[in-house]
Design a protein around this motif. Sequence first.
Motif, short mmCIF file in Angstrom:
data_model
loop_
_atom_site.label_atom_id
_atom_site.label_comp_id
_atom_site.label_asym_id
_atom_site.label_seq_id
_atom_site.Cartn_x
_atom_site.Cartn_y
_atom_site.Cartn_z
N SER A 34 0.80 -1.22 0.00
CA SER A 34 0.00 0.00 0.00
C SER A 34 0.84 1.27 0.00
O SER A 34 0.45 2.28 -0.60
CB SER A 34 -0.94 0.01 1.21
N SER A 35 1.99 1.24 0.66
CA SER A 35 2.82 2.46 0.77
C SER A 35 4.29 2.08 0.86
O SER A 35 4.92 2.24 1.90
CB SER A 35 2.40 3.29 1.98
N SER A 36 4.81 1.59 -0.24
CA SER A 36 6.20 1.11 -0.22
C SER A 36 7.22 2.23 -0.14
O SER A 36 8.35 2.03 0.29
CB SER A 36 6.47 0.26 -1.47
N PHE A 37 6.84 3.45 -0.57
CA PHE A 37 7.78 4.56 -0.57
C PHE A 37 7.62 5.48 0.65
O PHE A 37 8.29 6.50 0.74
CB PHE A 37 7.63 5.39 -1.85
N ALA A 38 6.73 5.11 1.56
CA ALA A 38 6.52 5.92 2.77
C ALA A 38 7.30 5.32 3.93
O ALA A 38 7.71 4.15 3.90
CB ALA A 38 5.04 5.97 3.11
N LEU A 39 7.53 6.11 4.97
CA LEU A 39 8.18 5.62 6.17
C LEU A 39 7.27 4.61 6.87
O LEU A 39 6.04 4.71 6.79
CB LEU A 39 8.51 6.77 7.12
N PRO A 40 7.85 3.63 7.56
CA PRO A 40 7.02 2.62 8.25
C PRO A 40 6.12 3.25 9.31
O PRO A 40 6.58 4.08 10.10
CB PRO A 40 8.06 1.68 8.88
N LYS A 41 4.86 2.86 9.30
CA LYS A 41 3.95 3.33 10.35
C LYS A 41 4.24 2.61 11.66
O LYS A 41 4.18 3.20 12.74
CB LYS A 41 2.50 3.08 9.92
N VAL A 42 4.53 1.32 11.56
CA VAL A 42 4.88 0.51 12.73
C VAL A 42 6.09 -0.34 12.36
O VAL A 42 6.06 -1.07 11.37
CB VAL A 42 3.72 -0.41 13.17
N PHE A 43 7.17 -0.23 13.14
CA PHE A 43 8.35 -1.05 12.89
C PHE A 43 8.11 -2.47 13.40
O PHE A 43 7.60 -2.65 14.51
CB PHE A 43 9.57 -0.45 13.59
N THR A 44 8.46 -3.45 12.59
CA THR A 44 8.33 -4.85 13.00
C THR A 44 9.56 -5.64 12.54
O THR A 44 10.09 -5.40 11.46
CB THR A 44 7.06 -5.48 12.40
N TRP A 45 9.98 -6.56 13.38
CA TRP A 45 11.13 -7.42 13.06
C TRP A 45 10.67 -8.82 12.66
O TRP A 45 11.47 -9.74 12.58
CB TRP A 45 12.09 -7.50 14.24
N ASP A 46 9.35 -8.97 12.41
CA ASP A 46 8.80 -10.29 12.07
C ASP A 46 9.38 -10.83 10.77
O ASP A 46 9.56 -12.04 10.63
CB ASP A 46 7.27 -10.22 11.96
N ASN A 47 9.67 -9.93 9.83
CA ASN A 47 10.22 -10.40 8.55
C ASN A 47 11.57 -11.07 8.74
O ASN A 47 11.86 -12.11 8.12
CB ASN A 47 10.35 -9.22 7.58
N TYR A 48 12.42 -10.49 9.57
CA TYR A 48 13.73 -11.08 9.83
C TYR A 48 13.59 -12.41 10.58
O TYR A 48 14.33 -13.36 10.33
CB TYR A 48 14.61 -10.10 10.62
#
Length: 277
Positions: free
Chosen positions: A44-58
């Motif tokens: 939805s917003s790949s060029f915007a700053l993260p609204k919520v930081f998450t480390w789930d991807n790592y």
Amino acid sequence: MKHKKVSVGKIIVYLILILWAVTTIFPFVWVLLNSVKPSAEVLSSSFALPKVFTWDNYQNVFESMNIGEAYKNSLIISGSVTIGVMILSAMMSFALTRYNFKGKKIIESLLAASLMFPVFSTIIPVFRMIVKAGLLSTNLAVILPQIAGNLSFATIVMIGFMRSIPIEMEEASYMEGANVFQVFIKIIVPLCKASLSTVAIFSFMWSYNDLFVQKIMIREPKKFPISNLLERISSQYGTDFGLMAASVTMIVLPVMIVYIFLQKNIIKGLTAGAVKG
């Protein structure tokens, strides 16, 4: 105190360099920011700053793929390639700059000509030789072709530097009773540190990022290097863009760190033999 005048040309040059730096750094920053976003937010917003930081991807990268084993495989392969290229290129350049023998000019011409042949044009005969030797899906199946692929460039870089080294030091060592091996190890190698650093950095980075040879020569998932692992993640989890961004970040970050800390050695090694005197 006099102020130096800044010319219009210099301003234009700096603006171009700043623009080039921004366009070069931006893709990595973009991937890094997307790696700490949920996949839905990346879409939805790949060029915007993260609204919520998450480390789930790592966390998902470590849970879904054996990335630690892939790092180990990459370090073994790239480290072996780097050491092999450094040793062989130093020995070859020493022989080509310090000795006259029949076929020397032909060898130098072949080294330069071999740079024009891409790895894609030689992969079939190399693959057949690897299969016949029983090395398929082993580290050597990647190490040997990558050493061969890097050797010509590394030798040419070393030749350019070694020709700038005064031969008088070697002659004095021979007069003192030193043999060829002692001269090479105790005089030539220490003087070639800058050029060897350049060879090591380029060889490591090329080997680390080389997906083509690794994908063809290694078929067992447990033995996949890091580049193969990224290709596997993209094929299995291609719709999970957050996971993809985290994977790319983890793979690119070591190369970025190496380059940032050793970039001076790259420039110094490439230019050290350019000017004599």
